[in-house]
Design a protein around this motif. Structure first.
Motif, PDB file in Angstrom:
ATOM      1  N   ALA A  14       1.109  -9.156  -4.254  1.00 27.26           N
ATOM      2  CA  ALA A  14       2.251  -7.979  -4.609  1.00 27.26           C
ATOM      3  C   ALA A  14       3.654  -8.495  -4.745  1.00 27.26           C
ATOM      4  O   ALA A  14       4.402  -7.824  -5.463  1.00 27.26           O
ATOM      5  CB  ALA A  14       1.948  -7.121  -3.107  1.00 27.26           C
ATOM      6  N   LEU A  15       4.092  -9.364  -3.764  1.00 30.36           N
ATOM      7  CA  LEU A  15       5.180 -10.082  -3.761  1.00 30.36           C
ATOM      8  C   LEU A  15       5.795 -10.570  -4.963  1.00 30.36           C
ATOM      9  O   LEU A  15       6.538 -10.542  -5.797  1.00 30.36           O
ATOM     10  CB  LEU A  15       5.593 -10.990  -2.577  1.00 30.36           C
ATOM     11  CG  LEU A  15       5.898 -10.300  -1.339  1.00 30.36           C
ATOM     12  CD1 LEU A  15       5.923 -11.493  -0.054  1.00 30.36           C
ATOM     13  CD2 LEU A  15       7.179  -9.401  -1.159  1.00 30.36           C
ATOM     14  N   ALA A  16       4.749 -11.316  -5.553  1.00 30.99           N
ATOM     15  CA  ALA A  16       4.976 -12.288  -6.708  1.00 30.99           C
ATOM     16  C   ALA A  16       5.089 -11.286  -7.795  1.00 30.99           C
ATOM     17  O   ALA A  16       6.158 -11.394  -8.706  1.00 30.99           O
ATOM     18  CB  ALA A  16       3.784 -13.094  -6.971  1.00 30.99           C
ATOM     19  N   ASP A  20       8.692 -10.205  -9.945  1.00 33.57           N
ATOM     20  CA  ASP A  20       8.801 -10.402 -11.507  1.00 33.57           C
ATOM     21  C   ASP A  20       9.149  -8.928 -12.005  1.00 33.57           C
ATOM     22  O   ASP A  20      10.349  -9.238 -12.900  1.00 33.57           O
ATOM     23  CB  ASP A  20       7.495 -10.558 -12.283  1.00 33.57           C
ATOM     24  CG  ASP A  20       6.759 -11.793 -11.786  1.00 33.57           C
ATOM     25  OD1 ASP A  20       7.482 -12.820 -11.669  1.00 33.57           O
ATOM     26  OD2 ASP A  20       5.675 -12.020 -12.055  1.00 33.57           O
ATOM     27  N   ALA A  21       8.718  -8.026 -11.709  1.00 35.92           N
ATOM     28  CA  ALA A  21       9.225  -6.691 -12.433  1.00 35.92           C
ATOM     29  C   ALA A  21      10.563  -6.171 -11.890  1.00 35.92           C
ATOM     30  O   ALA A  21      11.161  -5.905 -12.794  1.00 35.92           O
ATOM     31  CB  ALA A  21       8.200  -5.566 -11.828  1.00 35.92           C
ATOM     32  N   LEU A  22      10.932  -6.476 -10.428  1.00 39.85           N
ATOM     33  CA  LEU A  22      12.181  -6.086 -10.137  1.00 39.85           C
ATOM     34  C   LEU A  22      13.239  -7.083 -10.725  1.00 39.85           C
ATOM     35  O   LEU A  22      14.299  -6.414 -11.190  1.00 39.85           O
ATOM     36  CB  LEU A  22      12.121  -6.289  -8.567  1.00 39.85           C
ATOM     37  CG  LEU A  22      13.539  -6.166  -7.939  1.00 39.85           C
ATOM     38  CD1 LEU A  22      13.962  -4.901  -7.886  1.00 39.85           C
ATOM     39  CD2 LEU A  22      13.578  -6.724  -6.503  1.00 39.85           C
ATOM     40  N   ARG A  56       8.560  -1.051  -7.364  1.00 41.30           N
ATOM     41  CA  ARG A  56       8.604  -0.030  -6.056  1.00 41.30           C
ATOM     42  C   ARG A  56       7.163  -0.142  -5.512  1.00 41.30           C
ATOM     43  O   ARG A  56       7.001  -0.134  -4.305  1.00 41.30           O
ATOM     44  CB  ARG A  56       9.273   1.325  -6.292  1.00 41.30           C
ATOM     45  CG  ARG A  56      10.500   1.160  -6.803  1.00 41.30           C
ATOM     46  CD  ARG A  56      11.065   2.678  -6.735  1.00 41.30           C
ATOM     47  NE  ARG A  56      11.022   3.143  -5.644  1.00 41.30           N
ATOM     48  CZ  ARG A  56      11.363   4.546  -5.147  1.00 41.30           C
ATOM     49  NH1 ARG A  56      11.507   5.205  -6.297  1.00 41.30           N
ATOM     50  NH2 ARG A  56      11.208   4.833  -4.014  1.00 41.30           N
ATOM     51  N   VAL A  57       6.123   0.212  -6.345  1.00 45.73           N
ATOM     52  CA  VAL A  57       4.664   0.118  -5.873  1.00 45.73           C
ATOM     53  C   VAL A  57       4.394  -1.095  -5.294  1.00 45.73           C
ATOM     54  O   VAL A  57       3.591  -1.160  -4.195  1.00 45.73           O
ATOM     55  CB  VAL A  57       3.764   0.752  -6.860  1.00 45.73           C
ATOM     56  CG1 VAL A  57       2.430   0.661  -6.831  1.00 45.73           C
ATOM     57  CG2 VAL A  57       4.200   2.038  -7.454  1.00 45.73           C
ATOM     58  N   MET A  61       3.700  -2.250  -1.069  1.00 44.55           N
ATOM     59  CA  MET A  61       2.313  -2.764  -0.641  1.00 44.55           C
ATOM     60  C   MET A  61       2.493  -4.268   0.280  1.00 44.55           C
ATOM     61  O   MET A  61       1.780  -4.348   1.160  1.00 44.55           O
ATOM     62  CB  MET A  61       1.445  -3.385  -1.669  1.00 44.55           C
ATOM     63  CG  MET A  61       1.105  -2.141  -2.666  1.00 44.55           C
ATOM     64  SD  MET A  61       0.068  -2.796  -4.052  1.00 44.55           S
ATOM     65  CE  MET A  61      -1.357  -3.299  -3.358  1.00 44.55           C
ATOM     66  N   ALA A  62       3.839  -4.511   0.318  1.00 52.00           N
ATOM     67  CA  ALA A  62       4.049  -5.650   1.257  1.00 52.00           C
ATOM     68  C   ALA A  62       4.953  -5.361   2.120  1.00 52.00           C
ATOM     69  O   ALA A  62       5.179  -6.506   3.030  1.00 52.00           O
ATOM     70  CB  ALA A  62       4.776  -6.933   0.020  1.00 52.00           C
ATOM     71  N   GLY A  63       5.785  -4.178   2.427  1.00 54.57           N
ATOM     72  CA  GLY A  63       6.637  -4.136   3.234  1.00 54.57           C
ATOM     73  C   GLY A  63       7.492  -2.777   2.905  1.00 54.57           C
ATOM     74  O   GLY A  63       7.137  -2.130   1.906  1.00 54.57           O
ATOM     75  N   ASP A  64       8.847  -2.780   3.352  1.00 55.73           N
ATOM     76  CA  ASP A  64       9.853  -1.870   2.938  1.00 55.73           C
ATOM     77  C   ASP A  64      10.470  -2.367   1.819  1.00 55.73           C
ATOM     78  O   ASP A  64      10.965  -3.296   1.700  1.00 55.73           O
ATOM     79  CB  ASP A  64      10.790  -1.747   4.333  1.00 55.73           C
ATOM     80  CG  ASP A  64      11.949  -0.748   3.909  1.00 55.73           C
ATOM     81  OD1 ASP A  64      12.824  -0.928   3.075  1.00 55.73           O
ATOM     82  OD2 ASP A  64      11.804   0.591   4.340  1.00 55.73           O
TER      83      ASP A  64
END
Length: 243
Positions: A14-16, A20-22, A56-57, A61-64
């Motif tokens: 989810a972080l990776a 990428d998207a952010l 955002r989604v 899934m990984a935190g705030d």
């Protein structure tokens, strides 16, 4: 803020994918007020908003999501080095979009077909990424087979960003896809678009000793630090503020 715990494959993935998207969303947002034509300003803004919605989604899934976006240090981000590259001229932006959107569309199609934790997001995002991919392909064709100037610039951009593409196919814990098959399909698609655009398929290596997998490990290129400082400035200047 240091890197959040990545002790589960889902959080790592989810972080990776979220980073990428952010990061690419922010890069595309930098075109606002500077795009070559008004229609393209709207198109880039829409792509940026699609990516921000995905981010955002995924980050949630990984935190705030806000803390992960605005309070992490540079080494805690897990995005690909490709997406953090500066916009450059319009040809560089389109080359970056061609490489990444083709990868993301193929990846999300595979995730949507499975039953893993990312399947619901991917099922929606694959429709968005299909548009992103088509947009990049159409502009690659238009610039590559356009004027002598646009052809030269597009060739230059494709060659300059080629070395960042190998990292996309490094294994990511929690992303259950066949990386080799994904890479082969990506190469076939991108090479076909380049040839139809009368552009050269770059001959250089698609990764270097320090670039292969580096972004996923928190190692980023120099422009990323400046971009991150700009992206996080308002939030860090007014901690705890609400609107």
């Amino acid at each position: 803020m240091t890197a959040p715990s990545t002790d589960t494959p889902t959080v790592s993935a989810a972080l990776a994918l979220g980073d990428d998207a952010l990061v690419l969303s922010h890069r595309l947002g930098e075109w606002m007020g500077h795009a070559p034509v008004l229609e393209e300003e709207v198109a880039l803004a829409n792509i940026a908003l699609d990516l921000l919605g995905q981010a955002r989604v995924l980050l949630s899934m990984a935190g705030d999501e806000d803390q992960l976006a605005y309070l992490r240090e540079e080494r805690a981000f897990r995005n690909l080095q490709l997406v953090e590259q500066p916009n450059g001229d319009f040809a560089h932006t389109i080359a970056r979009q061609l490489y990444f959107s083709t990868y993301q569309h193929l990846l999300y199609a595979r995730l949507a077909a499975g039953d893993g934790p990312f399947a619901p997001l991917a099922a929606k995002a694959v429709k968005e990424t299909a548009y992103h991919r088509d947009h990049a392909e159409q502009w690659t064709l238009r610039l590559g087979d356009g004027t002598e100037e646009s052809h030269t610039r597009m060739n230059r951009a494709c060659a300059a960003l080629w070395r960042f593409t190998g990292e996309m196919f490094q294994p990511v814990e929690g992303v259950d896809v066949d990386g080799g098959a994904l890479e082969a399909e990506w190469l076939a698609s991108v090479e076909d678009v380049l040839r139809r655009s009368t552009l050269d398929v770059p001959e250089g290596p698609r990764s270097g000793a320090w670039t292969a997998g580096a972004g996923r490990q928190g190692l980023h290129t120099e422009p990323f630090g400046r971009m991150l400082a700009e992206m996080q400035h308002l939030h860090r200047s007014h901690p705890g503020a609400s609107w």
